[in-house]
Design a protein around this motif. Structure first.
Motif, PDB file in Angstrom:
ATOM      1  N   ARG A  26       0.846  -1.180   0.000  1.00 57.42           N
ATOM      2  CA  ARG A  26       0.000   0.000   0.000  1.00 57.42           C
ATOM      3  C   ARG A  26       0.888   1.239   0.000  1.00 57.42           C
ATOM      4  N   THR A  27       0.372   2.325  -0.544  1.00 63.28           N
ATOM      5  CA  THR A  27       1.168   3.535  -0.737  1.00 63.28           C
ATOM      6  C   THR A  27       1.368   4.278   0.581  1.00 63.28           C
ATOM      7  N   VAL A  28       2.604   4.718   0.819  1.00 62.95           N
ATOM      8  CA  VAL A  28       2.960   5.436   2.044  1.00 62.95           C
ATOM      9  C   VAL A  28       3.705   6.713   1.667  1.00 62.95           C
ATOM     10  N   LEU A  29       3.338   7.814   2.293  1.00 62.30           N
ATOM     11  CA  LEU A  29       4.098   9.058   2.198  1.00 62.30           C
ATOM     12  C   LEU A  29       4.921   9.184   3.465  1.00 62.30           C
ATOM     13  N   TYR A  30       6.257   9.185   3.317  1.00 57.64           N
ATOM     14  CA  TYR A  30       7.168   9.289   4.454  1.00 57.64           C
ATOM     15  C   TYR A  30       7.792  10.668   4.426  1.00 57.64           C
ATOM     16  N   ALA A  31       7.300  11.554   5.283  1.00 61.28           N
ATOM     17  CA  ALA A  31       7.785  12.930   5.338  1.00 61.28           C
ATOM     18  C   ALA A  31       8.897  13.005   6.373  1.00 61.28           C
ATOM     19  N   ALA A  32      10.131  13.193   5.911  1.00 56.69           N
ATOM     20  CA  ALA A  32      11.305  13.117   6.773  1.00 56.69           C
ATOM     21  C   ALA A  32      11.819  14.515   7.090  1.00 56.69           C
ATOM     22  N   SER A  33      11.648  14.928   8.324  1.00 54.10           N
ATOM     23  CA  SER A  33      12.194  16.201   8.790  1.00 54.10           C
ATOM     24  C   SER A  33      13.261  15.877   9.821  1.00 54.10           C
ATOM     25  N   GLY A  34      14.471  15.649   9.367  1.00 53.13           N
ATOM     26  CA  GLY A  34      15.552  15.198  10.232  1.00 53.13           C
ATOM     27  C   GLY A  34      16.385  14.179   9.493  1.00 53.13           C
ATOM     28  N   PRO A  35      15.952  12.897   9.459  1.00 49.90           N
ATOM     29  CA  PRO A  35      16.679  11.916   8.658  1.00 49.90           C
ATOM     30  C   PRO A  35      16.471  12.179   7.173  1.00 49.90           C
ATOM     31  N   ASN A  36      17.470  11.844   6.363  1.00 57.18           N
ATOM     32  CA  ASN A  36      17.312  11.995   4.926  1.00 57.18           C
ATOM     33  C   ASN A  36      16.978  10.650   4.288  1.00 57.18           C
ATOM     34  N   ARG A  37      16.730  10.661   3.001  1.00 64.31           N
ATOM     35  CA  ARG A  37      16.284   9.441   2.332  1.00 64.31           C
ATOM     36  C   ARG A  37      17.336   8.337   2.409  1.00 64.31           C
ATOM     37  N   ASP A  38      18.628   8.701   2.425  1.00 63.15           N
ATOM     38  CA  ASP A  38      19.674   7.685   2.527  1.00 63.15           C
ATOM     39  C   ASP A  38      19.616   6.999   3.891  1.00 63.15           C
ATOM     40  N   ASP A  39      19.418   7.804   4.958  1.00 63.49           N
ATOM     41  CA  ASP A  39      19.288   7.218   6.295  1.00 63.49           C
ATOM     42  C   ASP A  39      18.119   6.245   6.339  1.00 63.49           C
ATOM     43  N   ILE A  40      17.005   6.654   5.773  1.00 61.83           N
ATOM     44  CA  ILE A  40      15.796   5.835   5.815  1.00 61.83           C
ATOM     45  C   ILE A  40      16.017   4.531   5.053  1.00 61.83           C
ATOM     46  N   PHE A  41      16.631   4.625   3.879  1.00 64.90           N
ATOM     47  CA  PHE A  41      16.852   3.424   3.081  1.00 64.90           C
ATOM     48  C   PHE A  41      17.791   2.460   3.815  1.00 64.90           C
ATOM     49  N   ARG A  42      18.861   2.997   4.423  1.00 67.91           N
ATOM     50  CA  ARG A  42      19.780   2.129   5.151  1.00 67.91           C
ATOM     51  C   ARG A  42      19.081   1.463   6.336  1.00 67.91           C
ATOM     52  N   ARG A  43      18.218   2.195   7.023  1.00 65.06           N
ATOM     53  CA  ARG A  43      17.497   1.603   8.147  1.00 65.06           C
ATOM     54  C   ARG A  43      16.571   0.489   7.674  1.00 65.06           C
ATOM     55  N   ILE A  44      15.943   0.683   6.521  1.00 66.63           N
ATOM     56  CA  ILE A  44      15.058  -0.351   5.986  1.00 66.63           C
ATOM     57  C   ILE A  44      15.863  -1.597   5.638  1.00 66.63           C
ATOM     58  N   VAL A  45      16.996  -1.412   4.964  1.00 69.00           N
ATOM     59  CA  VAL A  45      17.837  -2.556   4.606  1.00 69.00           C
ATOM     60  C   VAL A  45      18.317  -3.266   5.864  1.00 69.00           C
ATOM     61  N   SER A  46      18.731  -2.496   6.875  1.00 65.30           N
ATOM     62  CA  SER A  46      19.198  -3.091   8.122  1.00 65.30           C
ATOM     63  C   SER A  46      18.087  -3.896   8.789  1.00 65.30           C
TER      64      SER A  46
END
Length: 831
Positions: free
Chosen positions: A192-212
């Motif tokens: 399902r579609t998700v909007l992730y509004a990141a005020s602090g972490p950037n998209r690279d941080d988020i992607f690495r956390r997902i992979v981890s």
């Protein structure tokens, strides 16, 4: 209104129906249908009762939908998964003008549009019948997004459409990871579609956390760009399947920006806002005193789009939470057990309605489920801990699709064991869990082939986690032959280094040793502190320990490396010590590419007392000195820094296991010895630059506070190590007790000290010296294959040839060397 006009204005017409209760008559030649709010036809809310269409699809086929509705088949219109309006047949519709329909001449079912109200130019009010409410209750559970954590999902009932849910957690507790868990579950599992509004972490941080989180890979290592082959495959799969997770990490992100973007995302199921920052920041609009207004915008967005909005705030301050006024608040707090955190679920009008426990796995950027808990207890005591470990519970949950029969593909024997695990956990049968340890360890060690599906990947990750964290009993009871120590193997427990491993404090340890004691270590340590001209403060009062720097200090700040060369395979093998205790030891498999050689075990003498010779610490209070432009040698304490990039693979990271537990911004707290180590590595051009110091608690530095203790310890060791036997054992025991009493962990343990910063600075100094000695050998051309604790290093060398950079001997600053053939067990080590 004709069908062509209605098709063009469909979104506006639906909004009028939804917000204002306005009905619209639509004509297509001889077919007539009435677009009405759900209040006119409550049965439309029941899932699957009538044909339903997402608005964008309905717009394309609008003519056909008018025809079907006119023929007596209601057509439900949905925004994402939520019904918002319905097309109904109109009897004799040709006699009803469209403007009359728009004014609400069909008021039955609870929607009222008064002509007098219309004359005043105000919007009509929407009323609902009890039948409408009943249809919601009887239509089954809401299909809101989940966290993918069964205990928390049970406590919350999922994330409710149309409501603002707030995750409140102090910094470093992991609040953002709950937002990420919901996003992962919705986008990667539920598609399902998700909007992730990141005020602090950037998209690279988020992607690495997902992979981890998805792979169980170490997040600090991923931040350095070092991925295993499996992690690279998962990352590639996420990129291919990640079009449902849309990240907005643009600068100056505001709540209005989020509210403007969300309506344009087709099929939107969840909005995550990571995060609202309590402390004001000029570069972050979602911070400080702007948060209450932002919260209202997000609440309005949730109601308007009828989707859940999940926002994370980095504070659990009740005053701030009251100002944010969310519909639901999930407060995440640590417990006395570091392996569990508690989430309290509260609704605005009712207070606490539920609670759940989670197991923080911050190394892998995630939480694991740890069961549900009651919302409140009359006595206030914490509920009994659920049976089994968090890893065992996650394994049972991951295996459920297979043990329930919903998925096929596992061998019958494996399915049987995993089903027995779930039954044992459900029944709280600890004996059964103990019996299952051996077969579970065997399955995890040689897992079956699993399909490349969400369920298969989750089960694979759970089995991998069980492999790395299986209880000692699980492997000790397996069919692997237990290895026995034959005779004297050189350095048994009695000859291990003068650290404090294996010694637990007992009542009475805080008392000075008798005059007849072989080595009155505690008395000597107290005298060393007492004679200092800096008037040290040896005990921080109980009332001050819950604030300031003290909650920030943890055992992980020791910086122990616990490292194995990436080309070497390490296996923990069951081992029976001479005293009958079952433990596990390392067995290292060195590849042929390393050439001929043997393992050379280097054991440093007196790591902790040696560190006391010049450990930098602050004898007095630690003051909050905040961000620092540069490290000041005149100060000592604790520092919040970025994890520096370490480019070498032949040595562990200089900060050791400290990097395993970063905060949500990838930062860690370190003591002065590690700051000085990094400064030295920068000077010697092994590091590009010093990391930024984002926060600090420091006092005036001193390196000689423990020096008298060091000198007395060195003199006593020189005399006693030759004698050996019981006097030497007593010397080591009292030495260990004295150093442990610097920071007694149990509140009931009495001690003349309570200085966590002193204790961790001393241990960190030992780790730094251990690391630097190994690095010196590597720079001289020796091959390091493992670096462990604060005293053990393993090199690959020619037989009987230890690295020349070490001095062999029995004194402080010297080492013992032992040679072990390839493939043999290293019998020395931690229990």
């Amino acid at each position: 209104m004709n069908a062509s006009e209605a098709r063009t204005e469909l979104f506006a017409l639906v909004k009028r129906a939804e917000e204002d209760g306005v009905s619209t008559l639509i004509r297509k030649r001889d077919d007539h249908a009435l677009l009405v709010p759900l209040a006119r036809f409550p049965a439309a809310r029941q899932s699957g009762a009538f044909p339903s269409h997402v608005l964008s699809a309905a717009q394309k086929d609008f003519g056909d939908l008018i025809t079907r509705a006119a023929q007596g088949e209601p057509q439900v219109l949905r925004r994402n998964t939520t019904p918002v309006a319905v097309l109904l047949p109109v009897a004799g519709a040709g006699a009803v003008p469209s403007d009359t329909a728009a004014q609400g001449v069909v008021p039955s079912g609870g929607a009222v549009n008064s002509p007098h109200t219309q004359d005043r130019g105000s919007a009509p009010r929407r009323l609902a019948t009890l039948g409408d409410a009943m249809s919601v209750l009887t239509s089954g559970p809401a299909a809101g997004p989940l966290f993918g954590l069964p205990g928390l999902d049970a406590a919350t009932g999922g994330l409710q459409p149309g409501r603002l849910t707030l995750v409140a957690a102090a910094p470093n507790v992991g609040g953002s990871l709950l937002g990420l868990a919901a996003a992962r579950q919705s986008a990667l599992v539920d598609r399902r579609t998700v909007l992730y509004a990141a005020s602090g972490p950037n998209r690279d941080d988020i992607f690495r956390r997902i992979v981890s989180a998805e792979t169980g890979g170490d997040y600090p290592r991923l931040k350095q760009g070092r991925l295993t082959e499996h992690e690279q495959q998962v990352a590639h799969q996420l990129v291919q399947a990640g079009d449902l997770l849309m990240i907005d990490d643009g600068s100056d992100l505001t709540a209005a920006d989020i509210a403007e973007t969300a309506p344009h995302m087709e099929g939107l199921a969840l909005v995550v806002v990571d995060r609202l920052q309590a402390a004001p920041s000029a570069r972050l609009p979602l911070s400080g005193d702007r948060l209450p207004e932002a919260s209202q915008v997000l609440a309005t967005l949730a109601r308007t789009l009828h989707v859940p909005v999940l926002a994370i705030v980095d504070s659990d301050d009740p005053t701030l939470l009251g100002l944010l006024d969310a519909d639901i608040t999930l407060t995440l707090t640590p417990t006395e057990d570091p392996a569990r955190g508690q989430v309290t679920v509260a609704e605005r009008d009712f207070g606490a309605i539920g609670s759940a426990y989670l197991s923080p796995d911050l190394l892998h950027a995630r939480f694991l489920d740890a069961g549900t808990a009651p919302a409140a207890r009359a006595t206030g005591e914490e509920p009994a801990r659920p049976p089994g470990s968090a890893v065992e519970r996650e394994l049972a949950e991951a295996a459920l699709p297979y043990t329930s029969g919903a998925r096929k593909g596992l061998p019958a024997a494996v399915t049987h064991v995993l089903a027995a695990l779930r039954t044992a956990l459900a029944n709280g049968d600890q004996d059964a869990l103990d019996d299952l340890g051996s077969p579970l360890a065997e399955i995890a060690a040689a897992p079956p082939h699993l399909p490349d599906t969400d369920e298969g990947r989750r089960l694979a990750a759970a089995l991998n986690a069980y492999t790395t964290t299986a209880p000692a009993d699980a492997t000790e009871q397996s069919d692997v032959a237990v290895q026995y120590a034959a005779g004297s193997s050189g350095h048994g427990q009695d000859d291990e280094d003068d650290t404090d491993g294996g010694v637990e404090l007992q009542p009475g340890d805080e008392e000075d040793e008798p005059e007849t004691a072989v080595f009155p270590a505690l008395k000597i340590l107290k005298d060393a502190v007492g004679r200092s001209k800096m008037h040290p403060i040896p005990v921080i009062g109980i009332e001050a320990r819950e604030s300031g720097p003290w909650p920030l200090i943890s055992e992980h700040m020791d910086g122990e490396p616990r490292w194995v060369h990436p080309d070497v395979t390490s296996t923990r093998v069951p081992f029976l010590r001479e005293n009958g205790k079952r433990v596990r030891r390392d067995q290292l498999d060195v590849p042929d590419s390393f050439g001929a050689g043997v393992m050379c075990l280097i054991d440093r003498n007196g790591s902790y007392p040696s560190a006391c010779s010049a450990v930098p610490l602050a004898p007095n209070k630690l003051l909050h000195t905040g961000p620092l432009e540069a490290f000041d040698k005149a100060g000592a304490g604790i520092y919040l820094i970025d994890i520096p990039q370490w480019p070498r693979t032949d040595m562990p990271h200089p900060l050791g296991r400290i990097i395993d537990r970063p905060d949500e911004q990838g930062r860690v707290w370190v003591t002065t010895p590690h700051i000085k180590q990094l400064a030295r590595l920068v000077r010697e051009e092994h590091l590009a630059a010093m990391p930024a110091i984002h926060d600090s608690w420091t006092g005036k530095a001193n390196e000689s506070l423990f020096k008298p203790f060091y000198e007395a310890t060195r003199t006593a060791r020189t005399e006693l190590v030759q004698a050996g036997g019981e006097p030497y054992k007593a010397y080591k025991t009292r030495l260990s007790i004295a150093l442990r009493l610097l920071w007694p962990k149990r509140q009931e343990q009495r001690s003349p000290f309570w200085r966590p910063d002193w204790r961790m600075s001393m241990v960190a100094e030992a780790s730094v010296r251990h690391w630097m000695a190994a690095f010196k050998a590597v720079q001289a051309g020796h091959t390091l294959i493992a670096l462990r604790n604060v005293d053990a290093a393993v090199f690959w060398t020619p037989e009987d040839t230890p690295p020349a950079t070490y001095r062999i001997g029995t004194g402080f600053g010297e080492v013992k060397a032992k040679f072990i053939q390839a493939g043999e067990l290293i019998r020395e080590g931690d229990d």
